[in-house]
Scaffold this motif. Structure first.
Motif, PDB file in Angstrom:
ATOM      1  N   LEU A 253     -14.273  31.548 -27.950  1.00 31.27           N
ATOM      2  CA  LEU A 253     -13.832  30.201 -27.573  1.00 31.27           C
ATOM      3  C   LEU A 253     -12.444  30.239 -26.943  1.00 31.27           C
ATOM      4  N   LEU A 254     -11.571  31.068 -27.480  1.00 31.38           N
ATOM      5  CA  LEU A 254     -10.221  31.179 -26.929  1.00 31.38           C
ATOM      6  C   LEU A 254     -10.242  31.770 -25.522  1.00 31.38           C
ATOM      7  N   VAL A 255     -11.130  32.714 -25.276  1.00 29.91           N
ATOM      8  CA  VAL A 255     -11.280  33.254 -23.918  1.00 29.91           C
ATOM      9  C   VAL A 255     -11.690  32.139 -22.962  1.00 29.91           C
ATOM     10  N   SER A 256     -12.635  31.313 -23.402  1.00 26.06           N
ATOM     11  CA  SER A 256     -13.070  30.188 -22.567  1.00 26.06           C
ATOM     12  C   SER A 256     -11.936  29.217 -22.296  1.00 26.06           C
ATOM     13  N   ASN A 257     -10.976  29.194 -23.211  1.00 26.87           N
ATOM     14  CA  ASN A 257      -9.826  28.300 -23.066  1.00 26.87           C
ATOM     15  C   ASN A 257      -8.623  29.008 -22.435  1.00 26.87           C
ATOM     16  N   SER A 258      -8.854  30.240 -21.943  1.00 30.64           N
ATOM     17  CA  SER A 258      -7.809  31.057 -21.285  1.00 30.64           C
ATOM     18  C   SER A 258      -6.663  31.434 -22.214  1.00 30.64           C
ATOM     19  N   CYS A 259      -6.906  31.443 -23.520  1.00 30.98           N
ATOM     20  CA  CYS A 259      -5.898  31.882 -24.492  1.00 30.98           C
ATOM     21  C   CYS A 259      -6.208  33.340 -24.845  1.00 30.98           C
ATOM     22  N   LEU A 260      -5.925  34.225 -23.915  1.00 29.00           N
ATOM     23  CA  LEU A 260      -6.422  35.597 -23.996  1.00 29.00           C
ATOM     24  C   LEU A 260      -5.721  36.431 -25.067  1.00 29.00           C
TER      25      LEU A 260
END
Length: 322
Positions: A253-260
């Motif tokens: 989910l964080l990847v989808s939110n660009s919080c890599l």
């Protein structure tokens, strides 16, 4: 009874909206889906309607895209105000699925022009456009598409099922839906919506059910509803802090939110709890998305099983690693 002609703005969403079977009914909107008004139709537009009318029954509804009829409801109830029969459905027009027809090939219709402020036309029996549309509906000629059935939980609601038993059934269905999604056997968005409905019901019945929150996060992830997905998975992690699968879901989910960077930490924590090599692939991809292929390859090189690398299409030593 007058015929209601409804403008369809986007053909791609027909199966997710107007022709999506939810517990034996299909729901449509007679206003634009981009709008936010609570009013779906001004029922005084009907000869039989007044400003006090809350709904009209037995209304034939034809759905129009451009100059083509794409389907119809033989008989429907038209409500003044928008209703929300489920988490992902809204509408003010409801029809029994047995009265729903989705054409395989659209049919030309003449003389239907919609105004800018309304997505519908009320066509009374004295209107010259009435008889051709009425004939189209009455003749009921196909060929027709099969309307997708939403795998809803509604079949249990009217039964005398105990709370624990109902939660157990809901979780069993969540497991089935999740397996279809994860194994790429999901044939449409109906499965994802059904997973969300079932998981949400579990969390409503039992707020400390980890699996309910996990499945809800999975559904939101698949639907691209990232913020709600993160809230759901955070609830699950608070209940089970050492759940490696929960941390991986949060990472996704964080990847989808660009919080890599946060996602990478989640994958590393998950791997520390349970050293599944697929978690290394996810960590490597997070690094690749951050523009650090060297770090990505370091994670990939830790993978000992070549089949995992093959499954994720990872080739070591290449400049571009994803």
């Amino acid at each position: 009874m007058a015929i209601l002609a409804v403008k369809i703005d986007n053909l791609a969403t027909l199966r997710m909206n107007e022709f999506f079977d939810y517990a034996g009914h299909c729901w449509a909107l007679s206003r634009s889906r981009d709008g936010e008004d609570a009013v779906g139709a001004e029922l005084e537009d009907f000869y039989e309607g007044t400003v006090r009318s809350g709904h009209m029954e037995g209304v034939p509804v034809v759905f129009i895209h451009g100059d083509q009829a794409v389907g119809w409801y033989i008989s429907a109830t038209v409500y003044r105000y928008i209703r929300h029969p489920s988490l992902f459905l809204e509408g003010n027009i409801c029809a029994d699925t047995r009265n729903v027809r989705l054409l395989k090939h659209s049919i030309f219709v003449e003389g239907l022009e919609f105004s800018r402020d309304k997505n519908y036309l009320v066509i009374e029996s004295g209107d010259e456009r009435y008889f051709p549309l009425k004939s189209l509906i009455n003749e009921d000629r196909g060929p027709f598409e099969t309307v997708d059935y939403a795998k809803t939980m509604a079949d249990d609601r009217g039964k005398n099922v105990g709370r624990k038993e109902r939660i157990s059934r809901l979780l069993q269905r969540c497991e089935i839906f999740a397996a279809e999604i994860m194994e790429d056997r999901c044939q449409g968005i109906g499965t994802v919506k059904a997973l969300a409905e079932a998981a949400l019901e579990v969390t409503r019945m039992e707020a400390d059910n980890v699996n309910g929150w996990y499945y809800l996060a999975m559904a939101y992830y698949q639907l691209g509803i990232v913020r709600k997905g993160l809230k759901a998975i955070d609830r699950a992690i608070r209940l089970e802090p050492d759940g490696d699968d929960l941390l991986v879901m949060k990472g996704n989910l964080l990847v989808s939110n660009s919080c890599l960077e946060e996602a990478l930490r989640c994958y590393e924590e998950a791997y520390a709890i349970h050293p599944a090599e697929s978690y290394l692939i996810m960590a490597g991809r997070a690094c690749a998305c951050m523009g650090n292929p060297v770090a990505a390859e370091r994670y990939y090189q830790k993978v000992k099983d070549p089949e995992i690398l093959k499954a994720f299409e990872i080739r070591l030593g290449k400049k571009k690693l994803i």
